[in-house]
Design a protein around this motif. Structure first.
Motif, PDB file in Angstrom:
ATOM      1  N   LEU A   4       7.921 -91.953   4.929  1.00  0.00           N
ATOM      2  CA  LEU A   4       7.096 -90.819   4.496  1.00  0.00           C
ATOM      3  C   LEU A   4       6.461 -90.186   5.718  1.00  0.00           C
ATOM      4  O   LEU A   4       6.142 -88.998   5.734  1.00  0.00           O
TER       5      LEU A   4
ATOM      6  N   LYS B 198      17.329 -94.576   5.330  1.00  0.00           N
ATOM      7  CA  LYS B 198      16.252 -94.426   4.340  1.00  0.00           C
ATOM      8  C   LYS B 198      16.774 -94.416   2.903  1.00  0.00           C
ATOM      9  O   LYS B 198      16.224 -95.076   2.020  1.00  0.00           O
ATOM     10  N   VAL B 199      17.847 -93.685   2.671  1.00  0.00           N
ATOM     11  CA  VAL B 199      18.358 -93.533   1.302  1.00  0.00           C
ATOM     12  C   VAL B 199      18.853 -94.873   0.761  1.00  0.00           C
ATOM     13  O   VAL B 199      18.515 -95.272  -0.359  1.00  0.00           O
TER      14      VAL B 199
ATOM     15  N   ALA C 159      15.890 -97.154   0.092  1.00  0.00           N
ATOM     16  CA  ALA C 159      15.076 -96.729  -1.060  1.00  0.00           C
ATOM     17  C   ALA C 159      15.699 -97.109  -2.399  1.00  0.00           C
ATOM     18  O   ALA C 159      14.993 -97.241  -3.390  1.00  0.00           O
ATOM     19  N   ARG C 160      17.029 -97.315  -2.426  1.00  0.00           N
ATOM     20  CA  ARG C 160      17.689 -97.721  -3.670  1.00  0.00           C
ATOM     21  C   ARG C 160      17.160 -99.056  -4.175  1.00  0.00           C
ATOM     22  O   ARG C 160      17.200 -99.347  -5.362  1.00  0.00           O
TER      23      ARG C 160
ATOM     24  N   TYR D 293      18.222 -93.517  -9.447  1.00  0.00           N
ATOM     25  CA  TYR D 293      18.792 -94.861  -9.274  1.00  0.00           C
ATOM     26  C   TYR D 293      20.019 -95.101 -10.148  1.00  0.00           C
ATOM     27  O   TYR D 293      20.698 -96.101 -10.000  1.00  0.00           O
TER      28      TYR D 293
ATOM     29  N   PHE E 185       5.788 -89.821  -4.515  1.00  0.00           N
ATOM     30  CA  PHE E 185       6.722 -90.109  -5.612  1.00  0.00           C
ATOM     31  C   PHE E 185       8.131 -89.690  -5.217  1.00  0.00           C
ATOM     32  O   PHE E 185       9.062 -90.497  -5.232  1.00  0.00           O
ATOM     33  N   LEU E 186       8.301 -88.440  -4.850  1.00  0.00           N
ATOM     34  CA  LEU E 186       9.649 -87.908  -4.637  1.00  0.00           C
ATOM     35  C   LEU E 186      10.290 -88.419  -3.338  1.00  0.00           C
ATOM     36  O   LEU E 186      11.458 -88.784  -3.313  1.00  0.00           O
ATOM     37  N   PHE E 187       9.485 -88.440  -2.273  1.00  0.00           N
ATOM     38  CA  PHE E 187      10.066 -88.767  -0.975  1.00  0.00           C
ATOM     39  C   PHE E 187      10.347 -90.261  -0.804  1.00  0.00           C
ATOM     40  O   PHE E 187      10.971 -90.655   0.184  1.00  0.00           O
ATOM     41  N   SER E 188       9.863 -91.084  -1.742  1.00  0.00           N
ATOM     42  CA  SER E 188      10.197 -92.512  -1.650  1.00  0.00           C
ATOM     43  C   SER E 188      11.439 -92.831  -2.492  1.00  0.00           C
ATOM     44  O   SER E 188      11.843 -93.980  -2.583  1.00  0.00           O
ATOM     45  N   LYS E 189      12.026 -91.821  -3.107  1.00  0.00           N
ATOM     46  CA  LYS E 189      13.230 -92.025  -3.905  1.00  0.00           C
ATOM     47  C   LYS E 189      14.472 -92.030  -3.002  1.00  0.00           C
ATOM     48  O   LYS E 189      14.439 -91.467  -1.903  1.00  0.00           O
ATOM     49  N   PRO E 190      15.559 -92.641  -3.509  1.00  0.00           N
ATOM     50  CA  PRO E 190      16.769 -92.704  -2.676  1.00  0.00           C
ATOM     51  C   PRO E 190      17.514 -91.371  -2.605  1.00  0.00           C
ATOM     52  O   PRO E 190      18.558 -91.179  -3.232  1.00  0.00           O
ATOM     53  N   ILE E 191      16.932 -90.463  -1.905  1.00  0.00           N
ATOM     54  CA  ILE E 191      17.560 -89.163  -1.691  1.00  0.00           C
ATOM     55  C   ILE E 191      17.075 -88.643  -0.343  1.00  0.00           C
ATOM     56  O   ILE E 191      15.897 -88.835   0.019  1.00  0.00           O
ATOM     57  N   SER E 192      17.979 -88.037   0.412  1.00  0.00           N
ATOM     58  CA  SER E 192      17.595 -87.574   1.756  1.00  0.00           C
ATOM     59  C   SER E 192      16.772 -86.289   1.644  1.00  0.00           C
ATOM     60  O   SER E 192      16.882 -85.548   0.657  1.00  0.00           O
TER      61      SER E 192
END
Lengths: 300, 261
Positions: free
Chosen positions: A52, A71-72, A75-76, A104, B106-113
């Motif tokens: 972050l 990161k991706v 994060a999964r 997910y 919330f959003l930036f900790s999700k598995p998406i770049s």
């Protein structure tokens, strides 16, 4: 195997220090407590781990992967509950949870039902209408829904009533029993003591100490209560070995650092009526670390 | 594409009111055209008596005012202001939504770049603009045909020019949201930016200052000008350079910035 490895992490926000030099690791399957007062650098470390924010120096690896580059993928397998929860106000809880799970894959309806029932969460309500405690529950459910391998909790219990705190702790312990590793940041020591097997104490952006809680308590000073004649106590009080906390006519309370046998040999010279010796509580250790300047610290 | 779906729902809600306002304004004024056309000569005679500065300030050109495209260009001078504000608002809101709602964690900790987040949000904005401008083009086409006027090149130039202006302002809005650490509101700043550039356009017209007109962004494809002349290549190049610069810097900032709690 280490699930999290933080290597000499340094983070500055312009001229302001976030963390100075943080270095620790978390083993697979453990609940790792991260203790420190406000502004010590707990959230900064966690936010760097989640990409972050970006480190000024140093690196973090999670599951053996680089926290920024991968990161991706990381994060999964991570569930995160931030200290301040905020969601899209116009959404219903069920829509938010569905949106969260869409990152997910598919939602497991049984798990959703189980978590929302245990946290006593009404998923048909709008986020806007929820109290802080209920928003926190949403955070807990959305953080655990995807069965993460690593759960990162930043001051997780603020806003939760004691009953919900209890249920939350039970949930975390169950997840841990099923193999999840937990990083648990807090300044509420009783919570950390209850959940964590190992802790790191952070102060002014640096790790001050890191150990098993039991070892941490054992390896520091002892709280000693000594009952003896006033004259003997007067004589003993002159000893440089002790740090007097309270003095009554026949009783002396002091902290002792060092070899126990030396203290016992010293006390053998007096007519001791009673003697008790205890490890410091986690609260006392916390105060010891955070009230005293670093250079006066017993372990430094 | 979950962000695309999620953002689209919000975006449609934002666009609904604006589409209705633009559509009603356009339909109302264009439906008057037949009666206006009958009185056009008298009106043009009267307008010729107005000071030149006033005519320039309002973007009125008496040589084409009586034609359907000239009439549309005049109305579009005002519609463009609405569309300009909307474009900035869309850019600011899409890219700044997480800062606005404090949902970055919330959003930036999700598995998406972050690249994918930015691309999906920008795509929602562009699709929104295509939708708004498509509906406008359809309205203009239908009203033109209903009043026996061709949907000709001057009309197309006005609409295409307007779309390019909106794209620049959209990416400017997106850039501004990326640059700001915290965002409390987007409506006020978007209106100020949209109107600020519009005032520059009016001043540029009054002073007949080419640089000021280009700086106003609206002036790159001023409806009253492009209705009578082809789109200038220089201005098209400037438009694409601005879009690329705003998009590039905005993207870089979005993917690199430290997120505040």
């Amino acid at each position: 195997m280490n699930i999290v490895e933080v290597h000499h992490l340094k983070k500055y926000y312009g001229k302001h220090r976030g963390v100075e030099d943080v270095d620790f690791h978390i083993k697979e399957g453990e609940i790792f407590g991260f203790i420190g007062p406000n502004g010590a650098g707990k959230s900064t470390t966690i936010r760097c781990a989640l990409s972050l924010i970006f480190p000024t120096e140093g690196s973090i690896s999670i599951f053996g992967l680089d926290s920024i580059k991968d990161k991706v993928e990381i994060a999964r397998h991570v569930g995160y509950l931030p200290s301040e929860v905020a969601y899209y106000e116009n959404m219903k809880v069920k829509d938010l949870l569905a949106y969260s799970m869409s990152f997910y894959g598919s939602t497991d309806p049984k798990r959703l039902k189980n978590l929302t029932e245990r946290m006593d969460l009404d998923i048909n309500r709008k986020i806007d209408d929820l109290s802080l405690g209920n928003k926190k529950k949403v955070g807990i459910v959305q953080g655990l829904l995807q069965r993460p391998k690593l759960i990162i909790l930043d001051e997780p219990t603020s806003g939760l009533d004691p009953l919900m705190q209890q249920r939350f702790f039970d949930l975390i312990e169950e997840e841990n029993a099923q193999g999840a590793t937990v990083l648990f940041s807090s300044h509420i020591l009783s919570e950390v003591k209850r959940l964590s097997s190992r802790i790191a104490l952070i102060k002014d952006g640096r790790i001050e100490d890191m150990n098993q809680i039991a070892n941490l308590q054992k390896n520091h000073y002892k709280n000693v209560r000594l009952t003896a004649d006033p004259a003997a106590l007067d004589q003993f009080e002159q000893s440089s070995m002790i740090d007097v906390k309270d003095r009554f006519t026949n009783e002396l309370h002091f902290q002792y650092r060092g070899e126990i046998n030396l203290l016992l040999r010293e006390l053998a010279q007096f007519d001791v009526h009673n003697l008790s010796m205890e490890d410091p509580t986690l609260e006392e250790l916390f105060m010891e670390y955070y009230v005293r300047p670093s250079d006066e610290h017993p372990s430094s | 594409m979950n962000i695309l779906r999620h953002e689209s729902r919000w975006h449609i809600r934002l666009l609904r009111g604006w589409i209705l306002a633009v559509f009603l304004t356009l339909a109302l004024f264009l439906s008057f055209y037949t009666s206006f056309e009958a009185e056009a000569e008298n009106l043009i005679d009267m307008l010729e008596g107005f000071p030149r500065e006033v005519m320039q300030g309002f973007g009125l050109d008496v040589t084409s005012f009586g034609t359907f495209s000239g009439y549309l260009a005049y109305i579009y001078t005002f519609i463009q202001l609405l569309l300009g504000i909307l474009a900035v608002l869309c850019g600011m809101q899409l890219i700044g939504r997480e800062k606005l709602n404090k949902t970055s964690d919330f959003l930036f900790s999700k598995p998406i770049s972050r690249s994918s987040m930015w691309a999906q949000k920008i795509l929602v904005g562009i699709l929104g603009m295509v939708l708004v401008n498509g509906l406008i083009a359809l309205t203009v086409y239908v009203l033109a045909r209903l009043q026996d006027h061709p949907f000709d090149a001057p009309l197309k130039r006005v609409l295409i020019g307007s779309l390019l202006v909106q794209l620049i302002l959209f990416f400017l809005g997106a850039l501004l949201s990326s640059m700001k650490k915290r965002i409390k509101t987007v409506t006020g700043p978007a209106a100020s930016i949209g109107m600020g550039f519009y005032f520059l356009l009016i001043i540029g017209r009054l002073l007949e200052e080419e640089k000021l007109l280009k700086l106003s962004i609206y002036g790159l494809f001023d409806a009253s000008v492009v209705e009578r002349h082809p789109l200038e290549t220089t201005n098209i190049v400037i438009a694409f350079v601005l879009i690329l610069v705003f998009a590039g810097v905005g993207y870089w900032r979005y993917t690199q910035e430290d997120l505040e709690v």
